[in-house]
Each structure stands twice: as C-alpha cells, then as structure tokens.
Motif scaffolding. Sequence first.
Motif, PDB file in Angstrom:
ATOM      1  N   PRO A 176       0.844  -1.201   0.000  1.00 26.53           N
ATOM      2  CA  PRO A 176       0.000   0.000   0.000  1.00 26.53           C
ATOM      3  C   PRO A 176       0.877   1.247   0.000  1.00 26.53           C
ATOM      4  O   PRO A 176       1.985   1.240   0.545  1.00 26.53           O
ATOM      5  N   SER A 226      -3.165   2.314   3.723  1.00 25.62           N
ATOM      6  CA  SER A 226      -4.220   2.271   2.707  1.00 25.62           C
ATOM      7  C   SER A 226      -3.597   2.280   1.321  1.00 25.62           C
ATOM      8  O   SER A 226      -2.477   2.769   1.125  1.00 25.62           O
ATOM      9  N   HIS A 227      -4.337   1.765   0.377  1.00 29.93           N
ATOM     10  CA  HIS A 227      -3.838   1.553  -0.991  1.00 29.93           C
ATOM     11  C   HIS A 227      -3.326   2.830  -1.645  1.00 29.93           C
ATOM     12  O   HIS A 227      -2.282   2.839  -2.287  1.00 29.93           O
ATOM     13  N   ASP A 237      -5.219  -6.653   1.015  1.00 29.64           N
ATOM     14  CA  ASP A 237      -6.282  -5.682   0.758  1.00 29.64           C
ATOM     15  C   ASP A 237      -7.081  -6.094  -0.465  1.00 29.64           C
ATOM     16  O   ASP A 237      -6.884  -7.190  -1.015  1.00 29.64           O
ATOM     17  N   ASN A 277      -6.030  -6.352   7.835  1.00 33.36           N
ATOM     18  CA  ASN A 277      -5.310  -6.307   6.564  1.00 33.36           C
ATOM     19  C   ASN A 277      -4.080  -7.206   6.510  1.00 33.36           C
ATOM     20  O   ASN A 277      -3.081  -6.874   5.869  1.00 33.36           O
TER      21      ASN A 277
END
Length: 824
Positions: free
Chosen positions: A442, A517-518, A559, A601
């Motif tokens: 990410p 987060s991505h 994810d 995750n």
Amino acid sequence: MDTDYSLQSDGSFIIKNYNTKYPFSNFLPGVAGEWGIPMWVFYVNRAQGIASFGIKDKDHSIAEFFPANNAYSFTPLTGVRTFLKINNEVNYEPFCVVSEYKREEEMVIKSHSFEINKINKELGLEFNIKYFTLPNTSVGGLVRIISIKNISNKEVNLQVLDGLSKIVPFGLSNVLLKDLARTLEAWMRVSIKDNLSLFRLIVDPKDSSQTKFVEGANYNYAFYEDNAKKVAPYLIVDPAAVFSYDTSYSSPIAFFKKEFSAPLSQITCGKTPCAFSYFKWRLLPGEAKDFYSIFGASFKSELVEKFSQNINSAFLKAKQSENEKIIEDIKSNALCVSSHRELDHYVKYSYLDNVLRGGLPYKFNSVSKDKYNVYYIYSRKHGDLERDYNKFKLLPSYFSEGEANYRDINQNRRVDLFFNPHIGKNNIIYFLNLLKIDGYNPLIVKGEKLFFSRKEAISILKQFGIANEERVISLMVCGFHLGDFFKLFKEKGISIEKRQLLASVIVGKASRETLASHGEGYWIDHWRYNLDLIENFISIYPDKIKDLFLSKDYCFWDDEFRVKERYARLHLKDKKVYQWHCVEEVPSKKDEINKRGRSANFLRDKKGNIYRTNLFEKILTLILNKAASLDPEGIGVEMEADKPGWCDSLNGLPALFGSSLCETFELKRACLLIKEILDGLKAKEIVMSSEVFSFYAKIEKLLKGYSSGDDKRRDFNWWDKSNLVKENFRKETFKSINGKTAKLKAARVKEFMNNLIAKLDVGIKKAKDANGMYSTYFTYELKKYRLKNKQIEPVQFVKKALPYFLEGSVHALRTEKDPAIYKS
C-alpha cells in the motif's frame, strides 16, 4: 562568489539583499516537541517571508496555501505587513519588495527559525523580525516578534499597523478557498476580546439538513509590554478599515490618511478578514521596543482562550529557546566534526530532514520486557511550495505521528538503526509486513494504532488515579495514536500528574496494529529500500541473523486491490496496443476484510487465521514475483501496475510497456543477499507456505529450461510463461492461502539463486550499449499479436532504450562494480 550569501559558524545562513535574489521557498520544521501541536509554515525570500501556514494540512490553513510561483507574487501583498506613520509626516512600509529608500536588509535562515533584519539610515530606524513555532503547548502557534529601534538622535513617534492582510477562517478547506471563496464569505465570523481575535466559519458549509457548528478557530493574539505590563493593541479585522477601496492590498489607503484613528467601525462577518494590530509608540534615541503576535489554530476554540490568558514576553522568549533546543537536540544525533564546517552542518541538517519525513524513534522508559518501547514521532507526509502536488499532513496532536508514503518513510528510516541500535529489527518487521504476497505494498502508511482490552484500559487508568471515563476507555479499546489519547484528556480538562510515565506505560504495554491504505497505485521500486534495512541490521547485529530470518515475526499485507492479468491490461487504440488500467479493486474482497476483526489487513488462511511466516519466505516471494516480471528481453522489471519508480516524469512509461534496469540490479542484489544469508544460517531447509513453494518450483523449472537453451526467443518465452505462473499464483492466493506448509532445501535455493543471477546478468549485459553505458529505462512496442476471443495475445515486441539516466549507472556501480562505469 556572491558575497551576499554566507554560512555562519552556528549553521545559520545569511542572504543579504534577499528581496533582489532569485526566489526560493523553505519551511520551518513543523516539530513542536512531544507535548506540542505542530504548525506547517512555508516562507519565501520576499517581503516579510511568510507565504502560507496552518495546522494539520492544506484544509486547515491560516494563510492560504499557494504553490511557489504564486507565493512569490502574493506574499508581499496578502502576507504579513507592517505599516508606519512616522511623526505623522512620513508613511512607510519597511518590508516592501521595492522601496524608495536605500536600505540594508538580510534574511537569516536557521534550522529552527528565521529572521529578517533591515536598517533604514535615512529614517533612522532599524527593524528585526523573528519567526518560530510554539513548542509543547496545547494549541499550535506561529510566533512573530518584531523589534523597532530608533537609531537616530531624535525622538520618534510611530503609529504602527502590523499583521496579516488576509487570514483564513477555520473550517474553510483548500478546495473551497480556491473555488468558492466568495460564496463562503457568508459563513465567516470574527470575534474580538481584548488582545485575542478568533476567526471561523460559523457552521460547516456542507449542503446538509443537519447543521453543525464549527468548534475550532484560527486565532491572532498580540501584545507589547510597557514598564513590564502587558498592553493590548487595537485589533483590526476588517480589511476595508486599512485598505479602503484598494482591494489589491497594495496600499493601506485608510491607514495612511491623517485622520485615521481608533476605535473604528468594523464589519466582522460576511467578508474575508484581515488580522492587524494598531498601536502607538514613542521611541527615544537608541531605544527599541518589541511587539509580539501569535497566529495559530485549534480544533477547540476554548483551548485558545484558556491558553492565551497566561502569555507574556518571558513566556515567549522561553519558548523560543525551547524550540531551538528541541531542533538542535535532534540534529545532535548526527554530530559530525571534520575539517570542513560546511560538511558538519550538512550532515546535521540532512539528519533533521530524514526525521521530518521518516520520524524520530522516540525511546520510552522500559516497562515491559516482551514489548519494544520505540514509538516514532514527528513523521509526516512531506510537501512544500515547490512540490505543491503533495497532500502533506502533520497530525495536530501531541507526539504528532503522521501518515506518509511507503517509499518516503522507508528510505528516511534506513539510517535509524545506526543512530538508534535499540530499534533492533522493528523497522524490518514493520515495512516487510506491509508487502503483499504479490510483491506490492500500500502507498499510504498510517503508523501504528495502540489498543488495549477493556480490562487493561480500566486497570491503567486506575493506576494513575483517573476516573473511569467511558470516552477514554472506548478510545483505548478501539485503537488510538498516542497523541490523540493525551489530546482527549486536555479537551476534557483532565489533569495528569505523571503524563510522561503514563505515556511509557501505554507504549510499553499496548498491543499494536499497523495501519495503511492503498492510495494511488503500485510503484515498482518501493520494495527495494527494505534491502537497505536488512543489510544495515546485519552490519550492526551479525549475531542475530538467524533470529531475523527464521523467526515467525512476519505477515503478508492484504487488501482488496490486485494487478489485473495481462489480457485485461492490454488495450488497442489507433492501431497500437497500450497497457493501462492495470489495477482493480475487488468489492467482494473488501467486504470480506471489513468482516474481520483486529489486524484485518493481514493475509489469512482458510480457517481465518493470520498467516505468520519468516523473513526468508517474504524475500523469496518478492524475488519470485520480480523475476516473473522481467520485460520481454529479460532486461528490466516491468511497470505492470500503472506506476513507474520514484521519478514522476516517467508516469507515461507503464502504458508503453516500460521497464527499469534499476530494479533488475536490485533483484540481483536480493539474490546475492539470500545466498549470503544461506551461508551464514547453515540451515538445511526453509519452511514456507505450500503456495509459495509451488510458485518457486514452477519458476525453478522455467529457469532450468532457460539456462540450458540458446533460443533467440528464450527471453520472450520466459516473459510469456513466467507471467502465466505468476498470474496463477496471484489468483490462487488473492483471497487466502490453504495454511499448509512445505520445506525447501537450502542447497536447492542456493542453486536457484545462482541460475537466476546468471539470467539477470544476460539481461544486464544487453542493457549496455556500444559506449559501455547502461540504459536505465526501456519501452516496448507490441509489433505482432493475435486476437483470441477479443483478447490480445502478444507475439513480438520491439525494444527502445530511453536516453541515459544517471540512476542506471549508480546501480551498476553498486551491484556490478563495472570498471567501464567507474571510468565513465
């Protein structure tokens, strides 16, 4: 040499006649100590310097954020201004860019602050401005101290107007400032009480039936002292009261009129405010006076009002020294003593820059032997006036551990173990655990959240004599950043006698959850900085290699995003085939992750348990993914996931089947590292998941075929077949793994690494041209292909080398030690 630029022995940098020099931008550190709220502050070498500043991010500005080119233009007009009426005869703006008077001026840049000095001998006045941010206070603030000295032999009477031409009310986001500033004026309100003015939107301007009042405020607090007593200036928040009809803010027409006097009739709502202070001084020959102003912000306006009650000059001067000490203490970690003063300062400044992007590993007193007590503070996502595209963020809380991009924070922590050996393998675990089983990671790293069970939370609060505050307990159970915890206590008015000890207990006893987060996609170079972390660890702890590589400290990030299969990435446009829209989000996987509990995750097995493994499997999985991503001629690693490496100017390469030789060198480096580790471990076999074992076995088989053949199309065949193996592996492991393990003999891995290195050397040799130089980047044109069920099947590519790029040679020097490159 330009004598207007000089480096001083204390590390400060002086620019004389700064207004006439080529424009540049810089920033204050944004470090407010462990118990402070940081401010972001950008300045330029024009007028009074301050271009834009605020709290948290661009959406919480006090002076609007502008990119560098605009900041150079706007700062002299909408920034900090000082206007003087001298003996009620001369109107004067001492810090304007163009002046009718001869003057001596200089900007003094320090790592913790900056100053501006001006002397106007014709008017007999000397000016000094100091800027620094408040450390270890409950609200964020930029302090400005202006000193005016009478250097003439006559008494001088001054009317002074000093402050910001334009200030942004709290609650106005950057996009609203840019697009709806006029409309949003209807929400703007200013309140004035003594020497404090508060600026905010009265309610959140969102189109919603549910009205929400804005609780935070931007503020201006100002005063001077006369006979040791604090004197409040008259605060002016209506720009028309200063500039009259001059909406460009070029000239304070109203103020420069002889009949100007205070108090004034002001409009305090429905228009963009200013933040000026008006006062009168009488200066005897040789006399100097100081005026103090603070511009800042808080998400709770009542904190500002409480904080401002106890401010005086002694407090601010103490904070000025404290601010300097905090920054100098950070720099002192990288003390360098050489025969070159410039190098000594450069090393310390570079270390400070590393901290500003990677964070400072803050060590708390140990309270638990089985948990590490290192907690990173001061980190943030970087950005400045020149890199206006970056959405920087400084967490507005104590300890201020903010989010940052994976590459940035990783590369800036590579030196940390040298300076802080107590970190051990924590950074390796942290960053390697963010690698997915497909070799990507990410983009946005959000640090670690701390959490407790409800029973643990109540016990800790009781230990420190804190009542069972349900909101605090809920925060501790749900997960929190350390600063948020103490910020909540401040907002609730709860006093903690031993807060430093409480912080140590929390960091030492809490469980941790990695957050990320991505973001915007997958870059091809992020993984390689982990090799530096590993090599640095080995150089300091060669006796701990076995524990590093074989202990089950590692997981695979998980994810809902994945790289599409080849056929889904290829698109026909204007009779040419391109590669784009390579990454997709899978809603069903997202739903599955959302149903998980803590540490959602991390990759699970079929039973729903987090799969825990060793570092050896993590690195081997990475090597397999990258080896199966070599371009059709086996030279560079493909940009298969929409993004290039660190160089943003290459963003178009993935669509052109771009590849990078840099990552091939790094892949070879990883193989050499595994060989070295195998020799040191003396382990006969390595345990790994059955899926990775199968992936390995299939690539191993392809590699043996490649090594034994001399077919001219063997690199294309490798590209075609290894991609298929990789895609099947990714498909098999996307949702979960089966939980079964397999053992791989170490001798077999070593042979595999030798064969893979030999293959990589073939590609590396192809990258060298007739001049003995390596090309760094390549593109490919798909000349021949078949259409099968509306899918494009590549048959033949034509390679094109891009112009020389220094990085290719640097990697060659590092990995190949090629004499020809040394000579070049």
